[in-house]
Design a protein around this motif. Sequence first.
Motif, PDB file in Angstrom:
ATOM      1  N   HIS A  37      34.063  46.524  46.812  1.00  0.00           N
ATOM      2  CA  HIS A  37      33.909  47.680  45.782  1.00  0.00           C
ATOM      3  C   HIS A  37      34.087  47.178  44.435  1.00  0.00           C
ATOM      4  CE1 HIS A  37      34.892  50.717  49.408  1.00  0.00           C
ATOM      5  NE2 HIS A  37      33.717  50.416  49.107  1.00  0.00           N
ATOM      6  N   VAL A  38      33.634  48.127  43.508  1.00  0.00           N
ATOM      7  CA  VAL A  38      33.653  47.783  42.074  1.00  0.00           C
ATOM      8  C   VAL A  38      34.387  48.829  41.516  1.00  0.00           C
ATOM      9  CG1 VAL A  38      32.755  47.473  39.898  1.00  0.00           C
ATOM     10  CG2 VAL A  38      31.613  46.192  41.725  1.00  0.00           C
ATOM     11  N   GLY A  39      35.611  48.668  41.074  1.00  0.00           N
ATOM     12  CA  GLY A  39      36.595  49.825  40.548  1.00  0.00           C
ATOM     13  C   GLY A  39      36.632  49.803  39.186  1.00  0.00           C
ATOM     14  N   CYS A  40      36.337  48.879  38.447  1.00  0.00           N
ATOM     15  CA  CYS A  40      36.671  48.739  37.154  1.00  0.00           C
ATOM     16  C   CYS A  40      35.858  47.668  36.542  1.00  0.00           C
ATOM     17  CB  CYS A  40      38.163  48.060  36.610  1.00  0.00           C
ATOM     18  SG  CYS A  40      38.465  46.335  37.110  1.00  0.00           S
ATOM     19  N   ASP A  41      35.949  47.652  35.078  1.00  0.00           N
ATOM     20  CA  ASP A  41      35.061  46.466  34.351  1.00  0.00           C
ATOM     21  C   ASP A  41      36.123  45.664  33.653  1.00  0.00           C
ATOM     22  OD1 ASP A  41      35.697  48.255  32.214  1.00  0.00           O
ATOM     23  OD2 ASP A  41      33.507  48.863  31.772  1.00  0.00           O
ATOM     24  N   THR A  42      37.389  45.578  34.024  1.00  0.00           N
ATOM     25  CA  THR A  42      38.424  44.919  33.223  1.00  0.00           C
ATOM     26  C   THR A  42      38.823  43.857  34.111  1.00  0.00           C
ATOM     27  OG1 THR A  42      39.927  46.629  33.540  1.00  0.00           O
ATOM     28  CG2 THR A  42      38.827  46.771  31.543  1.00  0.00           C
ATOM     29  N   SER A  43      38.508  43.532  35.478  1.00  0.00           N
ATOM     30  CA  SER A  43      39.174  42.670  36.396  1.00  0.00           C
ATOM     31  C   SER A  43      40.619  42.965  36.630  1.00  0.00           C
ATOM     32  CB  SER A  43      39.042  41.228  35.463  1.00  0.00           C
ATOM     33  OG  SER A  43      37.868  40.728  35.273  1.00  0.00           O
ATOM     34  N   GLN A  44      40.651  44.159  36.930  1.00  0.00           N
ATOM     35  CA  GLN A  44      42.263  44.615  37.039  1.00  0.00           C
ATOM     36  C   GLN A  44      42.603  45.422  38.209  1.00  0.00           C
ATOM     37  OE1 GLN A  44      42.831  46.815  33.458  1.00  0.00           O
ATOM     38  NE2 GLN A  44      44.526  45.631  32.832  1.00  0.00           N
ATOM     39  N   CYS A  45      41.390  46.062  39.028  1.00  0.00           N
ATOM     40  CA  CYS A  45      41.856  46.545  40.093  1.00  0.00           C
ATOM     41  C   CYS A  45      41.715  46.268  41.435  1.00  0.00           C
ATOM     42  CB  CYS A  45      40.493  47.883  40.167  1.00  0.00           C
ATOM     43  SG  CYS A  45      39.130  47.540  40.969  1.00  0.00           S
ATOM     44  N   GLY A  46      41.170  45.066  41.617  1.00  0.00           N
ATOM     45  CA  GLY A  46      40.969  44.540  42.951  1.00  0.00           C
ATOM     46  C   GLY A  46      40.312  44.934  44.176  1.00  0.00           C
ATOM     47  N   ALA A  47      39.472  45.933  43.901  1.00  0.00           N
ATOM     48  CA  ALA A  47      38.600  46.558  44.840  1.00  0.00           C
ATOM     49  C   ALA A  47      37.633  45.618  45.209  1.00  0.00           C
ATOM     50  CB  ALA A  47      38.066  47.652  44.308  1.00  0.00           C
ATOM     51  N   CYS A  48      37.357  44.554  44.331  1.00  0.00           N
ATOM     52  CA  CYS A  48      36.234  43.510  44.856  1.00  0.00           C
ATOM     53  C   CYS A  48      36.945  42.245  45.396  1.00  0.00           C
ATOM     54  CB  CYS A  48      35.807  43.177  43.516  1.00  0.00           C
ATOM     55  SG  CYS A  48      36.946  42.411  42.179  1.00  0.00           S
ATOM     56  N   VAL A  49      38.150  42.203  45.774  1.00  0.00           N
ATOM     57  CA  VAL A  49      38.573  40.918  46.466  1.00  0.00           C
ATOM     58  C   VAL A  49      38.182  40.267  47.625  1.00  0.00           C
ATOM     59  CG1 VAL A  49      40.682  39.717  47.236  1.00  0.00           C
ATOM     60  CG2 VAL A  49      40.662  41.263  45.366  1.00  0.00           C
ATOM     61  N   VAL A  57      39.830  35.921  45.615  1.00  0.00           N
ATOM     62  CA  VAL A  57      38.977  35.976  44.356  1.00  0.00           C
ATOM     63  C   VAL A  57      38.578  37.490  44.154  1.00  0.00           C
ATOM     64  CG1 VAL A  57      36.832  35.253  43.157  1.00  0.00           C
ATOM     65  CG2 VAL A  57      38.370  33.599  44.648  1.00  0.00           C
ATOM     66  N   LYS A  58      38.778  37.831  42.889  1.00  0.00           N
ATOM     67  CA  LYS A  58      37.955  39.072  42.369  1.00  0.00           C
ATOM     68  C   LYS A  58      36.609  38.604  42.171  1.00  0.00           C
ATOM     69  CE  LYS A  58      42.329  41.312  40.715  1.00  0.00           C
ATOM     70  NZ  LYS A  58      43.136  41.687  39.432  1.00  0.00           N
ATOM     71  N   SER A  59      35.918  39.064  43.063  1.00  0.00           N
ATOM     72  CA  SER A  59      34.471  38.659  42.944  1.00  0.00           C
ATOM     73  C   SER A  59      33.803  39.271  41.610  1.00  0.00           C
ATOM     74  CB  SER A  59      33.913  39.059  44.203  1.00  0.00           C
ATOM     75  OG  SER A  59      33.731  40.461  44.462  1.00  0.00           O
ATOM     76  N   CYS A  60      34.437  40.286  40.980  1.00  0.00           N
ATOM     77  CA  CYS A  60      33.866  40.368  39.589  1.00  0.00           C
ATOM     78  C   CYS A  60      33.947  39.659  38.669  1.00  0.00           C
ATOM     79  CB  CYS A  60      34.106  41.862  39.198  1.00  0.00           C
ATOM     80  SG  CYS A  60      35.900  41.707  38.692  1.00  0.00           S
ATOM     81  N   THR A  61      34.882  38.525  39.042  1.00  0.00           N
ATOM     82  CA  THR A  61      35.139  37.624  37.730  1.00  0.00           C
ATOM     83  C   THR A  61      34.540  36.310  38.034  1.00  0.00           C
ATOM     84  OG1 THR A  61      37.206  36.607  38.972  1.00  0.00           O
ATOM     85  CG2 THR A  61      37.415  38.358  37.610  1.00  0.00           C
TER      86      THR A  61
END
Length: 161
Positions: A37-49, A57-61
């Motif tokens: 999932h994508v739960g933020c645009d600030t690399s803070q939520c961890g929904a994308c791990v 890894v946070k896959s949004c980073t």
Amino acid sequence: MTTVTMIVNGQSVSKDVEDRTLLVDLLRNDLRLTGTHVGCDTSQCGACVVHVNGDAVKSCTMFAVEAEGANVATIEGQAAADGTLNRIQQAFQDHHGLQCGFCTPGMVMSASALLKENPKPTEVEIRDYLEGNICRCTGYHNIVKAIFAASGQDVSAIAAE
Ligand code: FES
Ligand code: FES
């Protein structure tokens, strides 16, 4: 466009992506693995791990092209082929470690990485490790309990909420 090739949940995949494409977007949009999932645009939520070469890894980073040749694991690859949940997923179910479920894939993937490096974490160590995972339903206590149980420890040792 760049062709990127990687192993995702044990399958080799190859996609043409723009260099700016994030790994999470490759997973969700190109591979339709929407459990990440994508739960933020600030690399803070961890929904994308997800796991990349075994590390959480946070896959949004991460850019998709940075995962060239990598071994990537997502929530879709965690249960057995017949649908049997892995021990962490089962513990989340048994201990009510999810409410809306939005944070759950990231929580499970983070928990899996934690138990790999620390098979018997204390309650405090679990809470510290999950610092980068936000549960907007605020169900942290049962998430911690579930991870503690998944590690084979007696949840009666966890402080009451
Ligand atoms: Fe990656 Fe929130 S979507 S940290
Ligand atoms: Fe809803 Fe965590 S269960 S965000």
